[in-house]
Design a protein around this motif. Structure first.
Motif, PDB file in Angstrom:
ATOM      1  N   ALA A  68       1.230  10.262   4.203  1.00 24.40           N
ATOM      2  CA  ALA A  68       2.169   9.668   3.189  1.00 24.40           C
ATOM      3  C   ALA A  68       1.765   9.120   2.063  1.00 24.40           C
ATOM      4  CB  ALA A  68       2.426   8.404   4.138  1.00 24.40           C
ATOM      5  N   ARG A  69       2.695   9.248   1.008  1.00 26.55           N
ATOM      6  CA  ARG A  69       2.161   9.146  -0.341  1.00 26.55           C
ATOM      7  C   ARG A  69       1.819   7.919  -0.626  1.00 26.55           C
ATOM      8  NH1 ARG A  69       6.598  11.473  -3.837  1.00 26.55           N
ATOM      9  NH2 ARG A  69       6.492  13.407  -2.169  1.00 26.55           N
ATOM     10  N   ASN A  70       2.380   6.790   0.169  1.00 27.13           N
ATOM     11  CA  ASN A  70       2.203   5.229  -0.383  1.00 27.13           C
ATOM     12  C   ASN A  70       0.830   4.993   0.504  1.00 27.13           C
ATOM     13  OD1 ASN A  70       3.703   5.572   1.838  1.00 27.13           O
ATOM     14  ND2 ASN A  70       4.913   3.914   1.736  1.00 27.13           N
ATOM     15  N   GLU A  97       7.140   6.568   3.766  1.00 28.86           N
ATOM     16  CA  GLU A  97       7.172   6.413   2.263  1.00 28.86           C
ATOM     17  C   GLU A  97       8.676   5.861   2.031  1.00 28.86           C
ATOM     18  OE1 GLU A  97       7.033  10.817   1.077  1.00 28.86           O
ATOM     19  OE2 GLU A  97       4.861  10.702   1.141  1.00 28.86           O
TER      20      GLU A  97
END
Lengths: 304, 291
Positions: B120-122, B184
């Motif tokens: 997950a990017r966050n 995300e």
């Protein structure tokens, strides 16, 4: 700013606190609620764990066997990337992809099977969805019958249809196409009818008020509202069908699966990895392309 | 549909010329748009015809096959199972199928959870890592369950355990992707709230992210369990346990009564599981959004 901090202090001073008895009651209620929720979660975990244990015995799951034999997996995967000559596949791509021409032709056949299956199944789903949606169905019993039919079509796995069709139609791509088409019709029919159930009914009332029969009403009031969503779902299904068509060959229903299963069964390791690479790359490309097309379609819909 | 009033229609038809002259836009033919639609449909049709030709589909084969299919359908009724012993072995295989789907889904979900966070990017803001991990998950996802089953049979031998591992492997990639997307899509505000109250990174995940994503994830896992019940019915074809083995054998020996009985068993099991899981999903989502 002194004024502001002053007002903060004043606010702090005016926050009312509940009398101790009342507060205690509220806190107790809150604690009880939290405890109840926690009990529920724990119960859920216990049920899942119990089921896992029972099913584990039933499915002959044996972690020790897995641990003892995990070396076979790594050696299997390792052998996938080594040629017969003992060289790494990446060092000799020409030898690795020795059957590229044949495989690409089979891959093309796979794509065509997926395309035909999607188009035929999509057309069937298009017609049936208006009969299966509650708001456009001409009659209640027809809605019921069509829904059950679609359910059966999508619940029976496509490979099972393919097995039966191979016996009926003979080996080749045709049974694969038909199996995919039937399964697609069931799956898309459900999604399509859900789209139809969400349309704005005002255009339908309008067209109906002009005295139009059922087919023109659907054509001019419902179809323009649903077409972009339908296309988007059909594209998604095409991608799924490419994966499905890739394994149709396992039961003799055409496509690249035939060569793949043969390579796996006869332990032609580098062939297995070469064919898998081709399939994975193709699926990824189609995945990206259809995702683009779907975003473009739905974006245009949002702009209107 | 009831007969609509034709009064409006008559009035409109009588005044057609007037309507045409007053609303030219509504009556104009959009040649450009039409050309686009016709061109697109034409291309699709051409490809369709080419595919039929390339795949050697002929009317003779289709009609002959449909005739044979009709015969098979006749032989499928009534569905039958032969001896009582047979019935027991079918039922055992059915339960085994459900067991394979359940365990495969559960193992995949447990294994994929940490990878979902990592992808997950966050949670892990690291573009290259993110890209690499996503591609790995995509690759696992694009290898079909049947192929995984063949691979695992080499490792743990024939039987349902190979089926469990096969479902686990192909769902692992899908779950990793879905979990990371759910993360995300999560709202940042609860996370900021936890940070402003002095929470550390673990608190951030536990109290800021998890309550948001758990219901989504749980309903996705249940949904996969439903679809895996269908997948588990076919992995028996390659010898990885479940009812597929019987189905395959009965089709091969053309025992159509047994085939239809087995298909009915599968349908019944899938409907029951769908009903239970739809209820559970509704309960999970309803309960959590209510809080």
């Amino acid at each position: 700013m002194p004024g502001q901090s002053g007002s903060f202090a004043a606010m702090g001073a005016t926050v009312p606190t509940l009398p101790a008895g009342q507060a205690a009651a509220l806190i107790r209620a809150y604690d009880l609620q939290v405890a109840a929720r926690r009990r529920q979660t724990l119960l859920g975990f216990a049920v899942v764990a119990g089921l896992a244990l029972v099913f584990g015995v039933l499915a002959e799951a044996d972690p020790t066997k897995l641990v003892a034999n995990i070396g076979r997996l790594t050696s299997y995967v390792g052998r996938l990337f080594v040629l017969d000559s003992g060289q790494l596949v990446l060092l000799d791509p020409r030898e690795w992809f020795w059957g590229l021409g044949k495989w690409l032709k089979l891959l093309g056949e796979t794509l065509l099977i997926a395309y035909l299956g999607t188009v035929i199944g999509g057309l069937g789903a298009f017609v049936l969805s208006f009969l299966a949606a509650r708001n456009t169905a001409p009659s209640g019993w027809m809605c019921f019958v069509v829904r059950r039919f679609l359910e059966v079509c999508r619940t029976v796995p496509e490979i099972v249809f393919a097995l039966v069709f191979v016996v009926a139609f003979g080996l080749g791509a045709l049974p694969g196409v038909l199996a995919l088409a039937i399964h697609t019709m069931g799956a898309l029919g459900k999604l399509f009818s859900e789209v139809v159930e969400n349309i704005d009914m005002k255009p339908i009332d309008g067209v109906r008020a002009t005295g139009a029969a059922w087919i023109p009403t659907i054509r001019f009031a419902a179809v323009p509202q649903v077409l972009s969503n339908f296309t988007s779902y059909a594209l998604l299904r095409f991608e799924i069908n490419v994966r499905g068509a890739a394994i149709m060959g396992f039961v003799g229903a055409g496509g690249i699966g035939q060569d793949l299963v043969e390579a796996i069964r006869k332990f032609y390791y580098s062939d297995v990895s070469a064919i898998l690479v081709l399939i994975v790359v193709t699926v990824m490309c189609i995945d990206l392309a259809t995702e683009r097309a779907r975003h473009a379609l739905l974006g245009r819909e949002a702009d209107r | 549909m009831s007969a609509p009033p034709s009064f409006l229609r008559e009035r409109a038809m009588a005044e057609e010329a007037g309507l045409r002259s007053r609303h030219p836009d509504a009556f104009r033919a959009h040649w450009r748009r039409r050309a686009g639609v016709v061109g697109g449909l034409g291309a699709a049709l051409l490809l369709f015809v080419f595919a039929l030709w390339d795949l050697d589909v002929s009317w003779g084969r289709v009609i002959g096959g449909i005739g044979r299919l009709g015969e098979f359908t006749e032989l499928m009724f009534p569905p039958r199972f032969g001896t009582v012993e047979r019935l027991w072995s079918y039922l055992h295989a059915l339960v085994e199928t459900v067991a394979i789907a359940f365990l495969g889904t559960l193992l995949a979900a447990i294994l994929a959870a940490p990878f979902g966070f990592l992808a997950a990017r966050n949670v892990v803001p690291q573009a290259l890592f993110h890209f690499g991990l996503r591609r790995v998950l995509d690759t696992l996802r694009s290898v079909d369950t049947l192929i995984w089953a063949l691979v695992w049979i080499n490792v743990v031998g024939l039987g349902p355990f190979a089926g469990v591992l096969a479902i686990m492997s192909s769902d692992f990639g899908a779950f990793g992707k879905l979990f990371s997307e759910a993360l995300e899509a999560a709202d940042r505000k609860p996370v900021e709230g936890v940070v402003s109250a002095g929470g550390g990174p673990l608190h951030r995940v536990r109290f800021g992210l998890l309550p948001q994503v758990l219901p989504v994830v749980a309903s996705q896992v249940l949904y996969f369990f439903e679809s895996n019940t269908r997948s588990a019915t076919i992995i028996g074809i390659v010898g990885a346990g479940g009812i597929g083995q019987h189905l395959y054998e009965q089709i091969k020996i053309l025992e159509w009564g047994h085939v239809s009985f087995l298909v009915l068993l599968v349908l019944a099991a899938v409907f029951v599981i769908d009903a239970i899981s739809a209820r559970l999903r509704f309960a999970i989502i309803g309960q959590r959004t209510g809080v």
